[in-house]
Design a protein around this motif. Sequence first.
Motif: not given
Lengths: 370, 278
Positions: A233, A258, A333-339
């Motif tokens: 990620e 993605l 429309s779909h957020k990918i959260y990155f830590f």
Amino acid sequence: MNLSNLPTPHPSLPVNLIPKLPIRHLTAPIIGRSFAIPKLLLHGTPAAKRVRATVDGDGGKTGNWVNRLPIPGLGAENVFRLISSATGSPIGQFISSPVTFLHSVDPRIKLVWLLTLVVLPARANIVVRLGLVVCTALLSISVLPRQVWMDQLARVSLLSGILFITLGLGSDGAPPMLQSRTPPSSLTGLPDLPMSLTGYSYMLLKLGPLQFTRKGLSIFQSASICLATTTPEQLALAMRWFLFPLTYIGVPVGEIILTLLLSLRFINLVFDEVRSVALGIVSRRVHWKQLTVLETLDIFASFIRRIFKNIFRHAEQISQAMIVRGFRGESSSHKIYFFSGSSNKFADFASVLGLIGVISTALLSEYFFV
Amino acid sequence: MNANCLFSPSPPPRLFPLRSTSSVSPSVYRRTGVVSEDVAVECRNLCFSATTRPGISVPILRDCYLRIPSGQLWMILGPNGCGKSTLLKILAGVVNPTSGNIFVEKPKNFVFQNPDHQVVMPTVEADVAFGLGKYPDMSLEEVKSRVVTALDAVGMRDYMQRPIQTLSGGQKQRVAIAGALAEACKVLLLDELTTFLDESDQVIKLELGVIKAVKELINAKTGGDVTALWVTHRLEELEYADGAVYMENGRVVRHGDAATVLDFIKAKQSSYIDQIGF
């Protein structure tokens, strides 16, 4: 003419039935003492020695000779055993602990480092290149766990050795027949053209027919270190940051990232599937020696067919899971959260400083080491 | 012992009284919202048939009736191939029913039997946060908080940055459950969660147990607005359930409190044992 008086021709080709499992004659445990075929002791004729040879060990019958070929380790069973016992962890996976200095470096800086270590050796002096190799190896030893760096360095050394032999010592091709179109200075009376100031020499070493050229060395370990200390990620986050300007010209950066993440997840599923199906075949205890070549190939074809079938089923199920979890097919429309993890400012500063130092050294090396 | 009891027609299901609806379309039924407020999942006259390659229609679910009150943990039991997972997939919206009425409170989430089908991201924390991507306005701090809370509930907080492929089957299953918990859904549809878990994961170490995590989630919500429907094969898990549904041959055979369904299943087991003379 009376045909009945003619001698009846008897076919001299014996028809031997090939047993499914040919019974072999056991050789004598003592060399030279063949109990199955005793020696003929001919007294009085010392010079005469009769040698008896048979086509096969089963009394002249032609057995299944293919099974007697000395090909240990290449059998189908061994291939499946190797596949099933292969490690489930693909090369260059993230190692979460112990947390080291490199874990806390910003992934964008690590990507720039990686790019630098890939590009720089192509332009740097041989001394700098060797220095980079040594530094990378030392960094691996200091950062990674002992088993990991030993495994990685051994693998890289083996790969480098193969490349050294195949590329370094091999000829690059037929040297062109050169003939200068410039008249020699003895005819023109002009001074010779100056030699190249860069001191470039494509050929580094010549040992008889073997020549060692500049393309013999490469750095692979830097990519392994980057992958071992950066989560997928984080890498995707860094790539998205670098690729973000391309969105202004219509490049679907979100979909690319993605797809990259899903691919990184799916690779492991493929590895697991290959191992599982191979293990399933090994556990059936197939009598490989009784199979013909075609039957063995058929099992291999079934193996591959089964893998593809399972992988497609996985893909279908994962797509269902994504839909259930709220993904509607549009990455916008779909957020990918990155830590991004705990990026340490000091580590970032130190790594940037080191990067500048390495690039400067490489650039200056062309003047210092001429 | 009556040997015919296993093959006799199933007794009529003891269902809670359902309100009549004029619609037969599941989507219309969802829109009408005629179910009572204390019901989280309800289906009536639910049928599903699969069409084989030669074009033969094979019935999988036949006139299924189901009603799960809000804030409870219910379990679906039954032999292999009786339609439990198919029913759950229809309730999750993954499969469309052939006919019948269904109502499932939203938001809902579905956890697959095989965690490899559920986990889609390469590392643990990213996967748990994946389902939250449908809320683009959620702040990163809120996402992090939910991820940590969900992983804490299933005992996987120390594995946040671990690659998925380095986890065992049970650990992957917990990550999948954490992904469902993080979304704070009102209805959890769980398909044989304990298939990949060892004994310690299930019952003995309740602090880490998945059943405990789900039960705690339901109990923690005041007002009882979280409902879980759990497909299982293990009778011992009924101890934690508020109610149960027993299915056979695509039909709901028993429907009620867990103790009643457990007695019914044990009676069937003993009759079967008597029948085979074991």
